[in-house]
Write an enzyme that holds these catalytic residues in place. Sequence first.
Site, short mmCIF file in Angstrom:
data_model
loop_
_atom_site.label_atom_id
_atom_site.label_comp_id
_atom_site.label_asym_id
_atom_site.label_seq_id
_atom_site.Cartn_x
_atom_site.Cartn_y
_atom_site.Cartn_z
N LYS A 197 0.82 -1.21 0.00
CA LYS A 197 0.00 0.00 0.00
C LYS A 197 0.86 1.27 0.00
O LYS A 197 2.07 1.21 0.27
CB LYS A 197 -0.93 -0.04 1.22
CG LYS A 197 -1.94 -1.20 1.15
CD LYS A 197 -2.92 -1.15 2.33
CE LYS A 197 -3.95 -2.26 2.25
NZ LYS A 197 -4.94 -2.18 3.35
N TYR A 207 -12.63 -1.78 -3.53
CA TYR A 207 -13.10 -1.89 -2.15
C TYR A 207 -14.62 -1.75 -2.04
O TYR A 207 -15.13 -1.42 -0.96
CB TYR A 207 -12.40 -0.85 -1.27
CG TYR A 207 -10.98 -1.22 -0.92
CD1 TYR A 207 -10.71 -2.27 -0.03
CD2 TYR A 207 -9.89 -0.54 -1.45
CE1 TYR A 207 -9.41 -2.62 0.30
CE2 TYR A 207 -8.58 -0.89 -1.12
CZ TYR A 207 -8.35 -1.93 -0.24
OH TYR A 207 -7.07 -2.28 0.09
N GLU A 244 -9.65 -10.20 -7.71
CA GLU A 244 -8.70 -9.10 -7.51
C GLU A 244 -7.51 -9.22 -8.45
O GLU A 244 -7.03 -8.21 -8.99
CB GLU A 244 -8.24 -9.08 -6.05
CG GLU A 244 -9.38 -8.70 -5.09
CD GLU A 244 -9.05 -8.90 -3.63
OE1 GLU A 244 -9.94 -8.61 -2.80
OE2 GLU A 244 -7.93 -9.33 -3.28
N ASN A 261 -2.01 0.20 6.72
CA ASN A 261 -1.48 -1.06 7.25
C ASN A 261 -0.61 -1.85 6.27
O ASN A 261 -0.56 -3.07 6.32
CB ASN A 261 -2.61 -1.90 7.85
CG ASN A 261 -3.68 -2.23 6.83
OD1 ASN A 261 -3.54 -1.90 5.66
ND2 ASN A 261 -4.73 -2.89 7.27
N HIS A 266 -2.14 -5.45 1.49
CA HIS A 266 -3.43 -6.10 1.31
C HIS A 266 -3.19 -7.58 1.06
O HIS A 266 -2.20 -7.94 0.44
CB HIS A 266 -4.14 -5.50 0.09
CG HIS A 266 -5.35 -6.29 -0.34
ND1 HIS A 266 -6.57 -6.15 0.26
CD2 HIS A 266 -5.49 -7.25 -1.30
CE1 HIS A 266 -7.43 -6.99 -0.31
NE2 HIS A 266 -6.80 -7.66 -1.26
P1 GDP Z 1 -7.97 -6.70 5.82
O1 GDP Z 1 -8.66 -7.82 5.09
O2 GDP Z 1 -7.11 -7.16 6.96
O3 GDP Z 1 -7.21 -5.77 4.89
O4 GDP Z 1 -9.11 -5.81 6.52
P2 GDP Z 1 -10.60 -5.41 6.08
O5 GDP Z 1 -11.06 -6.19 4.89
O6 GDP Z 1 -11.44 -5.43 7.32
O7 GDP Z 1 -10.46 -3.87 5.67
C1 GDP Z 1 -9.89 -3.50 4.42
C2 GDP Z 1 -8.97 -2.33 4.63
O8 GDP Z 1 -9.75 -1.21 5.05
C3 GDP Z 1 -7.93 -2.51 5.72
O9 GDP Z 1 -6.80 -3.22 5.30
C4 GDP Z 1 -7.60 -1.07 6.06
O10 GDP Z 1 -6.70 -0.47 5.13
C5 GDP Z 1 -8.96 -0.40 5.93
N1 GDP Z 1 -9.63 -0.32 7.23
C6 GDP Z 1 -10.20 -1.31 7.96
N2 GDP Z 1 -10.71 -0.85 9.12
C7 GDP Z 1 -10.46 0.49 9.12
C8 GDP Z 1 -10.74 1.56 10.04
O11 GDP Z 1 -11.33 1.35 11.12
N3 GDP Z 1 -10.33 2.81 9.67
C9 GDP Z 1 -9.68 3.07 8.50
N4 GDP Z 1 -9.31 4.32 8.20
N5 GDP Z 1 -9.40 2.09 7.60
C10 GDP Z 1 -9.78 0.83 7.91
#
Ligand code: GDP
Length: 139
Positions: free
Chosen positions: A11, A51, A128, A114, A117
Amino acid sequence: MASNRTFTMIKPDAVKAGNIGNILQMINAGGFKIVALKYTQLSKADAETFYAVHNERPFFGELVEFMTSGPIVSAILEKDNAVEDFRTLIGATNPADAAEGTIRKAYANSIGENAVHGSDSDDNAAIEGMFHFSGREIH
Ligand code: GDP
């Protein structure tokens, strides 16, 4: 049966911090073979499509803004049990919860920014991967 491919992005935060090489090194050391690789930048429309599953979430706008804020590296990775093993290698979404030895523990800053992905299912890995790569870019 689990598929042997997953999809990843390094990212914008990790690219800006100069961690492309370190993260690719961890990916290779984790036993993943890179079968497609691209240095690119998502448009707003790209990020909103990629997303789309999160479009009702409160952080959707922030997520799109972050993911379009600079270049990324996208890749398709190959390994037995790729999706699950890569989720283990990247660690928890929130780096504060990520296990020692994971990519997010080493390089992520926050739950939003973070570092990497990783696809969450075989179906999404295929969708994807196809979103980012044409057939002749996959080796
Ligand atoms: P992943 O599968 O571990 O990447 O997590 P998710 O599918 O739950 O979320 C997708 C992405 O959305 C995450 O990797 C983060 O970059 C972002 N994200 C998730 N939760 C949050 C949040 O509470 N705040 C913000 N700003 N971004 C978030």
